[in-house]
Enzyme design. Structure first.
Site, PDB file in Angstrom:
ATOM      1  NE  ARG A 217      -3.900   0.275   1.878  1.00  0.00           N
ATOM      2  CZ  ARG A 217      -4.770  -0.383   2.642  1.00  0.00           C
ATOM      3  NH1 ARG A 217      -4.683  -0.305   3.955  1.00  0.00           N
ATOM      4  NH2 ARG A 217      -5.705  -1.118   2.100  1.00  0.00           N
TER       5      ARG A 217
ATOM      6  CE  LYS B  90       2.727  16.510  -5.013  1.00  0.00           C
ATOM      7  NZ  LYS B  90       2.378  17.950  -4.837  1.00  0.00           N
TER       8      LYS B  90
ATOM      9  N   GLY C  41       8.592  -1.094   2.693  1.00  0.00           N
ATOM     10  CA  GLY C  41       9.583  -0.048   2.435  1.00  0.00           C
ATOM     11  C   GLY C  41       9.842   0.160   0.956  1.00  0.00           C
TER      12      GLY C  41
ATOM     13  N   GLY D 206      12.032   3.298   0.015  1.00  0.00           N
ATOM     14  CA  GLY D 206      13.008   4.368  -0.157  1.00  0.00           C
ATOM     15  C   GLY D 206      14.274   3.967  -0.880  1.00  0.00           C
ATOM     16  CD  GLU D 207      17.801   1.543   2.081  1.00  0.00           C
ATOM     17  OE1 GLU D 207      19.043   1.437   2.138  1.00  0.00           O
ATOM     18  OE2 GLU D 207      17.037   0.981   2.872  1.00  0.00           O
TER      19      GLU D 207
END
Length: 739
Positions: A629, A634, A702, A704-705
C-alpha cells in the site's frame, strides 16, 4: 480508511514551506549562546604512528581556546558495537588510515579555528605502506554478519538439490555456464547537508544538535563513548539534509566535539568540510565479486554461485553482504554464496543506500543479461522463466509478490517489444541506441516502534515518534497516518519527530520507517479514541456522562451516542481537559518466521552511446514497483526517481579511487561526479496496488531504497545492447566504450 482519507493521494509535504522558505533549521543552523567553533586536524600518512605534535603556534593564534591531540587528549571511552569506528580518537599515537582525526582546534570563530589548524606541526615516527587493494589481498575471510556488529542474514550458505554433492558439480552438469568478475572502487553518500554537530552541556546533561538517522540510537551510542547514562544525552534532529546511511552511526567528529564541549564548559560547534565528510563519515566499500550461472540451453537456471571480497576498513564498521538479492531473486535448485571481508588500512566503511543490494544486484543482473545473450533468450523472458514463488534459500513463500506484473506493465510502458537483440543494430546519427532491463529486490523489514497521538481542545491532533526525516517525507507520512486513523483533515494534524525524547522510534535505515511506524500510529490513535470515550462517559460535564462506553462511537473526529454528536474539541473544552493522548507500541509477529518479505522492482532503460567519443547518456527509463500500500503517492514518486538517479550515478559516474598511499583520490564535489539535471531524462515510474496484509494490517512495505537496486544493471545492460561492449567494472566511463 475513510472516504476522505489522504492515504494514497498526491500529498505535498507538510514541512515543505519551511524548507523552501529557509526557515527549516538543520543541525548547523541551530543557535546556542556562547558557542565556540572546532576544526579537525588530520593525518597526512596512511599507516604509522605520531612521534610529536607542535601546537605552540596554533595556541598562540588569535581566538584559539584549546588544541587537543593524542598528547593532550579528550576523555572518551571504548564501547564495543556502539560506535561507527573500532578505535577511540585522540587516545593513542597510532595512525590507522590517511585522514584520521589526530587533533581538534577550538576557537572563537570558525575561521580562527580553521586557520590555526594548519599551524599544527606533526612528526611521524613511522610511515608505513598501507594495505589498500581488495584484489591484492583477496580472498578474504568469511565473517558472520553478527560477529562484526551488524546482525543480518548468513554470510555463507549452500543450498543443493538432492543428490548434488557440491555447487561445482551443479555447474559442471549445466549445459551453459556464465562466469563474470566485477569490481568497483569506493563510493560516497554526497548528502547535501555536511555532517555538523553542536554540543552543549548543562548540569551534566548533554544536548546535541546533529543530523541523525535515529535520534535515540544516536543518543545511546554517544552516551556510551562519553561515559554517561543514555538518559543524560538529548539528541535534537528535526531536519536532516540527506543521510543515505552516512548519518546512522556516531562518527568521531561528533565524539570529539561533545567531549571538547564538556572539557571547556561551553557549547562547541563543528561542521566538517566536504572533503572531511568523504574521508571521515563512511563510504560504500571497494568490492570484488564473481558470479557463475549454470543453466539449460533454454536458460533455465540449475546453479547460482556468488562470491565476494569486500573492503573491511581496519576501523570498521559495516560489512558488505552483496549476495542479499542473489539469495532470493531467482528460482534455482542449487545456490551458493560466500561473502568475505578483506581488512584494509582505509577510512571507515558504512551503509550507503541499499548498501548490499545495489552492488550485488549489478553483478547478478549483469550476469543474467550475459546468460540471455549466450542462450539467445530475451532478457525479460529469461527472468520470467526463472521466476521464484518461494525463496530459493529458505523455501518460504512470499508475504506478497507481484514482480511478474511489474515485468509485464514495465515492458508495455517502455516499449520493450521494439528492442533488437543484436548489439549496435539501432543507430541514430552519431549515437548507438540500446535497451536493457534488470530486476530489483529489497528486504522488507519491520521493527518495534512507538508513537503518541494527542487530541487537543483546539481541534488539532499531534502525532509524535522519535524517527527522522532525511528528506524522505517521514514528517508527512506521520501526519497522513494519523489523519487516516482518526478520520480528521490532514490540515489539522501536526507531526513531531527528530527528537530522542519522543516515544521510541525506529532509525531511518533499511527502508523500515513507514512499515514500522504506521501500525504504531494506528494503534495509538485507537487507544486515544478509547481514552476519549472513557473520559466522555466518566466526566459529569460530558453529554455522554453515565453511558456505557460500548454505546459511544467515534467517527471522523466526533463522538456519537443516543442521537447526540459532539466533536472531540468541544468535548474536551466542556470537561476542562486540554488534551487526551495515548502512546502505543507495535512489533512484527510470527509471520516474519513463516514468510519471505521483500519489495520488488522492474527496470527498463534506454541509453545512447556516441559512436565517436564513447560518451554514454541515459535517454529513457521506466521503473515499476511492488511495495504494498502507498501512503503518499507524491513522496513515493520522488523516492522512486531518487533511487533510479542513484543507480545512474552508480553506473556511469561515481567513484572515489584508492591511491597506493591510502588517499581517496576524489574526495570533493569537483572530483567525485554525481548526476545533475542534465544527466537525467524524465523517469517514468509506476507502482502496483497490492497491500501486503501479511507484512502488516496496513500493508505498506519499504520503498526508499528499492529503485537504487538493479537500476545500475539496467543501464549497463543497455550499454551492451547499444555497443556490444560488456563493462563489469564500475563506473562505465567513456574510455571503456571506445573500441
Amino acid at each position: 480508511m475513510t472516504a476522505t482519507s489522504p492515504v494514497g493521494h498526491e500529498i505535498s509535504r507538510v514541512d515543505g514551506r519551511a524548507k523552501v522558505t529557509g526557515t527549516a533549521r538543520y543541525a548547523a543552523d541551530q543557535r546556542v549562546d556562547g558557542t565556540a567553533y572546532g576544526y579537525l586536524v588530520q593525518s597526512a600518512i596512511g599507516l604509522g604512528s605520531i612521534s610529536s605534535m607542535d601546537t605552540a603556534r596554533a595556541l598562540a593564534a588569535p581566538g584559539v581556546i584549546a588544541v587537543y591531540t593524542p598528547f593532550n587528549p579528550l576523555t572518551l571511552y571504548a564501547r564495543q558495537g556502539d560506535s561507527a569506528e573500532r578505535y577511540v580518537p585522540l587516545q593513542d599515537d597510532t595512525v590507522r588510515f590517511r585522514g584520521q582525526i589526530i587533533g581538534l582546534v577550538v576557537a572563537e570563530s570558525f575561521e580562527q579555528a580553521r586557520d590555526a589548524a594548519v599551524l599544527v606541526r606533526t612528526r611521524y615516527r613511522e610511515d608505513l605502506r598501507p594495505r589498500t587493494s581488495v584484489a591484492a589481498a583477496a580472498p578474504g575471510s568469511t565473517v558472520p554478519s553478527d560477529a562484526v556488529g551488524y546482525p543480518g542474514p548468513p554470510s555463507r550458505n549452500s543450498v543443493l538439490a538432492p543428490g548434488v554433492a557440491s555447487i561445482d558439480d551443479a555447474l559442471r552438469d549445466s549445459a551453459v555456464v556464465v562466469e563474470s568478475t566485477f569490481y568497483q572502487d569506493p563510493q560516497n553518500h554526497c548528502a547535501m547537508e555536511p555532517h555538523a554537530t553542536i554540543a552543549e552541556w548543562r548540569d551534566g546533561r548533554l544536548t546535541v544538535y546533529v543530523g541523525a538517522q535515529g535520534p535515540q540510537q544516536y543518543a545511546a551510542a554517544l552516551a556510551g563513548r562519553l561515559g554517561v547514562a543514555s538518559d543524560r544525552v538529548h539528541v535534537v534532529s528535526p531536519f536532516v539534509g540527506g543521510g543515505f546511511g552516512g548519518k546512522y552511526k556516531v562518527w568521531n567528529d561528533a565524539l570529539v566535539t561533545a567531549a571538547a564541549a564538556r572539557d571547556l564548559g561551553r557549547p562547541v560547534k563543528l561542521v566538517t568540510s566536504r572533503e572531511q565528510v568523504f574521508v571521515l563519515n563512511g563510504h560504500r566499500p571497494a568490492l570484488l565479486q564473481t558470479v557463475k550461472l549454470g543453466a539449460s540451453r533454454d536458460g533455465v537456471l540449475n546453479a547460482v554461485w556468488h562470491e565476494t571480497d569486500s573492503e573491511d576498513s581496519v576501523v570498521g564498521y559495516c560489512p558488505n553482504l552483496p549476495a542479499e538479492v542473489t539469495r532470493g531473486l531467482y528460482k534455482t535448485p542449487n545456490l551458493h554464496f560466500d561473502q568475505r571481508q578483506v581488512t584494509l588500512d582505509l577510512p571507515p566503511v558504512s551503509s550507503m543506500r541499499a548498501p548490499w543490494a545495489t552492488p550485488g544486484t549489478f553483478a547478478l543482473e549483469t550476469a543474467m543479461d550475459e546468460l540471455a545473450v549466450r542462450t539467445g533468450v530475451d532478457p525479460l523472458t529469461l527472468r520470467m522463466r526463472n521466476y521464484a514463488t518461494t525463496s530459493p534459500e529458505t523455501g518460504r513463500p512470499w508475504s506478497s509478490k507481484h514482480l511478474d506484473e511489474c515485468y509485464r506493465v514495465g515492458a508495455e510502458r517502455f516499449g520493450w517489444a521494439d528492442r533488437s537483440p543484436v548489439p549496435g543494430a539501432h543507430v541514430d546519427g552519431e549515437w548507438l541506441v540500446g535497451m536493457g532491463m534488470a530486476s530489483g529486490m529489497l528486504t522488507a523489514t519491520r521493527a518495534p516502534a512507538s508513537a503518541r497521538v494527542r487530541l487537543c481542545d483546539d481541534g488539532t491532533v499531534t502525532v509524535a515518534s522519535a524517527i527522522s526525516d532525511l528528506g524522505t517525507g517521514a514528517t508527512t507520512m506521520l501526519a497522513i497516518a494519523a489523519a487516516d486513523a482518526l478520520g480528521v483533515p490532514l490540515t489539522n494534524v501536526s507531526a513531531e519527530l527528530g527528537d530522542s525524547a519522543l516515544p521510541a522510534g525506529v532509525p531511518a535505515i533499511g527502508s523500515i520507517v513507514t512499515g514500522s511506524t504506521v501500525p504504531a500510529v494506528q494503534a495509538a490513535a485507537r487507544d486515544a479514541i478509547t481514552a476519549l470515550i472513557a473520559l466522555a462517559v466518566q466526566d459529569p460535564a460530558s453529554p455522554f456522562h453515565g453511558k456505557n462506553s460500548a454505546d459511544v462511537h467515534y467517527r471522523e473526529g466526533r463522538l456519537e451516542a443516543g442521537g447526540r454528536s459532539i466533536g472531540f474539541a468541544p468535548l474536551l473544552r466542556a470537561v476542562g481537559d486540554p488534551a487526551v493522548e495515548a502512546v502505543a507500541t507495535t512489533a512484527p509477529g510470527a509471520e516474519t518466521n513463516r514468510y519471505a518479505m521483500d519489495s520488488f522492482a522492474a527496470h527498463f532503460c534506454e541509453v545512447r552511446v556516441n559512436r565517436f567519443t564513447g560518451e554514454p547518456r541515459v535517454s529513457r527509463f521506466t521503473t515499476v514497483v511492488d511495495v504494498g500500500r502507498v501512503v503518499n503517492a507524491k513522496a513515493l514518486r520522488s523516492q522512486l526517481v531518487g533511487g533510479v538517479v542513484f543507480g545512474i550515478g552508480n553506473a556511469l559516474l561515481e567513484v572515489n579511487a584508492i591511491e597506493d598511499s591510502g588517499r581517496l583520490a576524489h574526495s570533493s564535489l569537483a572530483d567525485y561526479l554525481v548526476p545533475v539535471n542534465a544527466d537525467i531524462p524524465a523517469i517514468d515510474t509506476h507502482w502496483l496496488d497490492h497491500p501486503d496484509t501479511v507484512f502488516s494490517a496496513f500493508g505498506s512495505r519499504g520503498a526508499g531504497e528499492l529503485t537504487a537496486v538493479g537500476s545500475s544493471a539496467a543501464v549497463g545492460n543497455a550499454v551492451y545492447n547499444a555497443t556490444g561492449i560488456r563493462v563489469r567494472d564500475l563506473p562505465i566511463t567513456l574510455d571503456k566504450l571506445i573500441s
